[in-house]
Scaffold this motif. Structure first.
Motif, PDB file in Angstrom:
ATOM      1  N   ALA A 124       0.827  -1.209   0.000  1.00 48.48           N
ATOM      2  CA  ALA A 124       0.000   0.000   0.000  1.00 48.48           C
ATOM      3  C   ALA A 124       0.861   1.260   0.000  1.00 48.48           C
ATOM      4  CB  ALA A 124      -0.936  -0.010   1.209  1.00 48.48           C
ATOM      5  N   ILE A 125       1.935   1.255   0.811  1.00 48.51           N
ATOM      6  CA  ILE A 125       2.851   2.402   0.848  1.00 48.51           C
ATOM      7  C   ILE A 125       3.520   2.597  -0.509  1.00 48.51           C
ATOM      8  CG2 ILE A 125       4.978   3.293   1.853  1.00 48.51           C
ATOM      9  CD1 ILE A 125       2.599   3.495   3.706  1.00 48.51           C
ATOM     10  N   ALA A 126       3.948   1.485  -1.113  1.00 48.55           N
ATOM     11  CA  ALA A 126       4.583   1.566  -2.432  1.00 48.55           C
ATOM     12  C   ALA A 126       3.606   2.109  -3.475  1.00 48.55           C
ATOM     13  CB  ALA A 126       5.091   0.184  -2.845  1.00 48.55           C
ATOM     14  N   ALA A 127       2.334   1.677  -3.382  1.00 51.09           N
ATOM     15  CA  ALA A 127       1.320   2.154  -4.321  1.00 51.09           C
ATOM     16  C   ALA A 127       1.073   3.652  -4.136  1.00 51.09           C
ATOM     17  CB  ALA A 127       0.020   1.375  -4.128  1.00 51.09           C
ATOM     18  N   LEU A 128       1.056   4.109  -2.887  1.00 44.75           N
ATOM     19  CA  LEU A 128       0.874   5.535  -2.623  1.00 44.75           C
ATOM     20  C   LEU A 128       2.028   6.362  -3.194  1.00 44.75           C
ATOM     21  CD1 LEU A 128      -0.462   5.605   1.063  1.00 44.75           C
ATOM     22  CD2 LEU A 128      -1.688   6.302  -0.998  1.00 44.75           C
ATOM     23  N   ILE A 129       3.242   5.866  -3.010  1.00 46.99           N
ATOM     24  CA  ILE A 129       4.419   6.572  -3.545  1.00 46.99           C
ATOM     25  C   ILE A 129       4.337   6.644  -5.072  1.00 46.99           C
ATOM     26  CG2 ILE A 129       6.922   6.476  -3.808  1.00 46.99           C
ATOM     27  CD1 ILE A 129       7.043   5.211  -1.016  1.00 46.99           C
TER      28      ILE A 129
END
Length: 273
Positions: free
Chosen positions: A32-37
């Motif tokens: 999820a963090i990678a997708a947000l970035i």
């Protein structure tokens, strides 16, 4: 040689399946963090994320309409989730008319019209296939807590108090409106393709909406939360977005796993959703 060599995707899927729940949660969080970035890097106007979320929701409803029109059955669908969706869309549409009136208003109007059509088909034309005994979440268990919470925690903007309460109500209702649908799937354990596509679309829409709020807060360095008012409302509205995303995260994981495995019918293990 080819038969003895596993595809990289299959190797990853097998490895993930064998991990304990805590590791799976950590992996989901990191993804999820990678997708947000990634979204922050490629989407310059983050308001477009909210429009995309509403468009994906409308697409999910379109999948339901296709299912009802072609298969002539509503088996596996929750009428109560559709009614809760109509309630929060109607509330949000009213707030949009009196508070902002923009492209979101048109998208909500189209989605509400489609949802009402689905409700009509399930209540009248296809009621013989409706799985009433599986759709067993009392609707007032969802509506009443949301209504009471909206009376206590709502925006502190300059708008009329009724409009602010309705705004909070639709936010809370949207966060939990999918619960009856998840309960139906939990009771049946088998989810046919169109229903699975619809719920996955809801999951994607919720993630995009949550990404919109999180990135807006980061871009404004918390200024967005201040613009929403003071007290409990700013953190609660952000928490609602996160909650509704995680409610569907488990299902979306098994949906992706099923699609990658080439399975048309999604079979949920015990304890999912």
């Amino acid at each position: 040689m080819k038969g003895s060599t596993k595809k990289p995707i299959q190797v990853v899927r097998t490895w993930v399946r064998r991990q304990p729940p805590k590791i799976k949660v950590l992996l989901a969080f990191l993804i999820a963090i990678a997708a947000l970035i990634f979204i922050r890097m490629v989407v310059y106007d983050h308001d477009n994320l909210f429009i995309a979320a509403e468009a994906v929701h409308a697409l999910g409803i379109s999948v339901l309409i296709y299912k009802l029109a072609t298969e002539k059955t509503c088996a596996g669908l929750s009428l109560k989730s559709q009614e809760l969706t109509a309630i929060f869309l109607g509330s949000r549409l009213y707030c949009s008319f009196v508070m902002e009136y923009d492209v979101h208003t048109l998208l909500d109007l189209a989605t509400l019209a489609a949802t009402i059509w689905v409700i009509y088909m399930m209540r009248f034309n296809l009621k013989s296939s409706y799985m009433r005994e599986k759709d067993n979440v009392p609707i007032h268990y969802v509506v009443i807590p949301c209504a009471l919470l909206s009376l206590v925690v709502h925006p502190t903007t300059h708008h009329h108090i009724i409009n602010r309460i309705l705004w909070a109500f639709c936010v809370y209702m949207e966060a939990v409106s999918v619960l009856p649908q998840l309960r139906v799937m939990q009771n049946t354990k088998i989810v046919e393709p169109f229903t699975a596509h619809y719920v996955f679309a809801l999951g994607v829409a919720r993630f995009l909406s949550c990404a919109h709020w999180i990135l807006q807060v980061l871009d404004t360095r918390g200024g967005l939360l201040t613009a929403l008012g003071y007290g409990l409302w700013p953190p609660i509205v952000l928490l609602s977005e996160i909650v509704q995303t995680f409610i569907l995260a488990d299902f979306c994981y098994y949906y992706v796993q099923s699609v990658m495995g080439g399975q048309l019918v999604l079979r949920l293990p015990s304890g999912v959703v």
